[in-house]
Design an enzyme around this catalytic site. Structure first.
Site, PDB file in Angstrom:
ATOM      1  N   ALA A  67    -116.471  12.110  12.454  1.00  0.00           N
ATOM      2  CA  ALA A  67    -115.328  11.680  12.258  1.00  0.00           C
ATOM      3  C   ALA A  67    -115.317  10.349  11.866  1.00  0.00           C
ATOM      4  O   ALA A  67    -114.458   9.954  11.077  1.00  0.00           O
ATOM      5  CB  ALA A  67    -114.604  11.591  13.890  1.00  0.00           C
ATOM      6  N   ASP A 237    -113.962  13.878  18.278  1.00  0.00           N
ATOM      7  CA  ASP A 237    -113.123  13.838  17.052  1.00  0.00           C
ATOM      8  C   ASP A 237    -111.584  13.250  17.367  1.00  0.00           C
ATOM      9  O   ASP A 237    -111.119  12.718  16.432  1.00  0.00           O
ATOM     10  CB  ASP A 237    -112.961  15.435  16.445  1.00  0.00           C
TER      11      ASP A 237
HETATM   12  O1  MRU Z   1    -117.528  19.127  11.512  1.00  0.00           O
HETATM   13  P1  MRU Z   1    -118.140  17.830  11.658  1.00  0.00           P
HETATM   14  O2  MRU Z   1    -119.517  18.025  11.550  1.00  0.00           O
HETATM   15  O3  MRU Z   1    -117.554  16.893  10.938  1.00  0.00           O
HETATM   16  O4  MRU Z   1    -117.922  17.513  13.327  1.00  0.00           O
HETATM   17  C1  MRU Z   1    -118.396  16.483  13.867  1.00  0.00           C
HETATM   18  C2  MRU Z   1    -118.380  16.468  15.361  1.00  0.00           C
HETATM   19  O5  MRU Z   1    -117.637  17.098  15.849  1.00  0.00           O
HETATM   20  C3  MRU Z   1    -118.961  15.063  15.617  1.00  0.00           C
HETATM   21  O6  MRU Z   1    -119.439  15.227  17.276  1.00  0.00           O
HETATM   22  C4  MRU Z   1    -117.845  14.065  15.888  1.00  0.00           C
HETATM   23  O7  MRU Z   1    -117.232  13.977  14.568  1.00  0.00           O
HETATM   24  C5  MRU Z   1    -118.517  12.623  16.320  1.00  0.00           C
HETATM   25  S1  MRU Z   1    -119.400  11.983  14.919  1.00  0.00           S
HETATM   26  C6  MRU Z   1    -119.835  10.361  15.486  1.00  0.00           C
END
Ligand code: MRU
Length: 347
Positions: A67, A237
């Protein structure tokens, strides 16, 4: 849609645990450079995005992911588009496409809106990037205090440096505990279907000397039942005002398991992942992705042609299953409407 131009690739042989990864995102004057996370851990591939199509594609395909990292990348991307698209309506339309490249992580819209409202868009993008470093350092410091000596931890997805373009959130906490000499042991959930745990978290933790044990997501129950787990820590997110939290698919299941076994579950997330505009998790848009991510594995078909599939990229963990949030403002405890309300008021 044109593909992004690859700037450099390095063979897997060079990608040994002790080697450092390039920056997740960097401004290079007439493009936004990024580490293509899809190629890890087998290849270090650095690519460049110049057009709205290339920026959107990098985000939508998870070449740039996590995110806060998506937010930093989009911020530079919009600053770049401001320079290359002089006509205002066309620029605004391109920025809107970037803002909508993925729906769940609120950091994306937050960063784009910040840049759009600034006089100097590039300076604003640079600030967002620099702030992420400081925010992640604060989260790591607050979080490390919650980690007992030799804690056995489950983490899910990947929340390290390349997921934030800073120092990482949940993984940053674990790494800070390791630097403090606490010797954590981490059960890394592989994180179906795109394997951010196997491909990214396992490597990043082990490279830092942390003891890691990779497990399929559904092994979390037996790990907990065998008393092998002291705590769970994940990222976010989007967090609603009441604390309901969207994170990578599988987090909700992990939270239910943790509650059943009396194990604390912490969410490490920056203020930019909290959405002041929504009251609860029902209002969080959940991205649904291509069924091929489920019907195929590593490019190989593992289901019949006709198979239908449900492929949400995220789920929502209800706030009552979350022990605390670790933010740059400190550790937030229930009742979340009050503790989250306080950080939303001051920032
Ligand atoms: O689909 P992604 O790989 O972007 O999902 C990422 C996540 O769910 C993470 O846990 C979240 O973005 C936090 S990253 C510090």
């Amino acid at each position: 849609m044109t593909g992004p131009s690859t700037v450099a690739t390095v063979t897997p042989r060079a990608f040994l645990p002790e080697s450092k990864l390039p920056a997740a995102v960097a401004w290079d004057g007439n493009a936004v450079r990024y580490l293509d996370q899809r190629a890890l851990p087998f290849e270090i591939r650095v690519a460049s995005a110049r057009t709205a199509d290339e920026i959107v594609e990098a985000i939508a395909t998870l070449a740039v992911r996590g995110a806060p990292c998506i937010g930093v990348f989009a911020a530079y991307g919009v600053a770049l588009l401001r320079r290359s698209i002089p006509e205002d309506a066309a620029f605004r339309a391109a920025a809107a496409r970037v803002r909508e490249a993925r729906p769940t992580a609120v950091n994306l819209a937050w960063a784009v809106d910040r840049v759009l409202s600034a006089d100097d868009m590039l300076a604003e993008a640079r600030s967002i990037h620099a702030e992420q470093e400081r925010v992640d350092a604060a989260i790591a410091a607050y979080g490390a205090e919650l980690i007992p000596e030799a804690a056995r931890i489950i983490t899910h997805c990947h929340t390290g440096a390349i997921a934030t373009a800073g120092g990482g959130t949940a993984l940053g906490v674990i790494l800070a505990a390791q630097r403090a000499g606490k010797r954590p042991v981490v059960y890394v959930n592989e994180t179906r279907p795109l394997l951010q745990g196997s491909r990214l978290s396992e490597l990043e933790l082990r490279s830092a000397g942390v003891e890691t044990i990779l497990q399929v997501d559904s092994a979390a129950a037996i790990s907990m039942a065998r008393n092998a787990v002291d705590l769970v820590i994940v990222g976010a997110d989007r967090v609603a005002r009441n604390g309901d939290t969207a994170n990578k698919i599988g987090t909700y299941a992990l939270a239910v398991l943790a509650a059943h076994h009396g194990i604390p579950l912490y969410v490490a997330a920056p203020r930019s992942s909290f959405d002041a505009s929504i009251a609860d998790g029902e209002q969080i848009p959940i991205e649904e992705r291509d069924k091929r991510e489920v019907t195929h594995f590593g490019g190989a078909r593992v289901a019949a042609d006709e198979a239908r599939a449900f492929n949400p990229a995220f789920d929502v963990t209800p706030h009552h299953l979350i022990t605390a949030f670790i933010t740059e403002y400190g550790v937030l405890r229930p009742p979340y409407s009050e503790s989250i309300g306080e950080i939303l008021r001051v920032s």
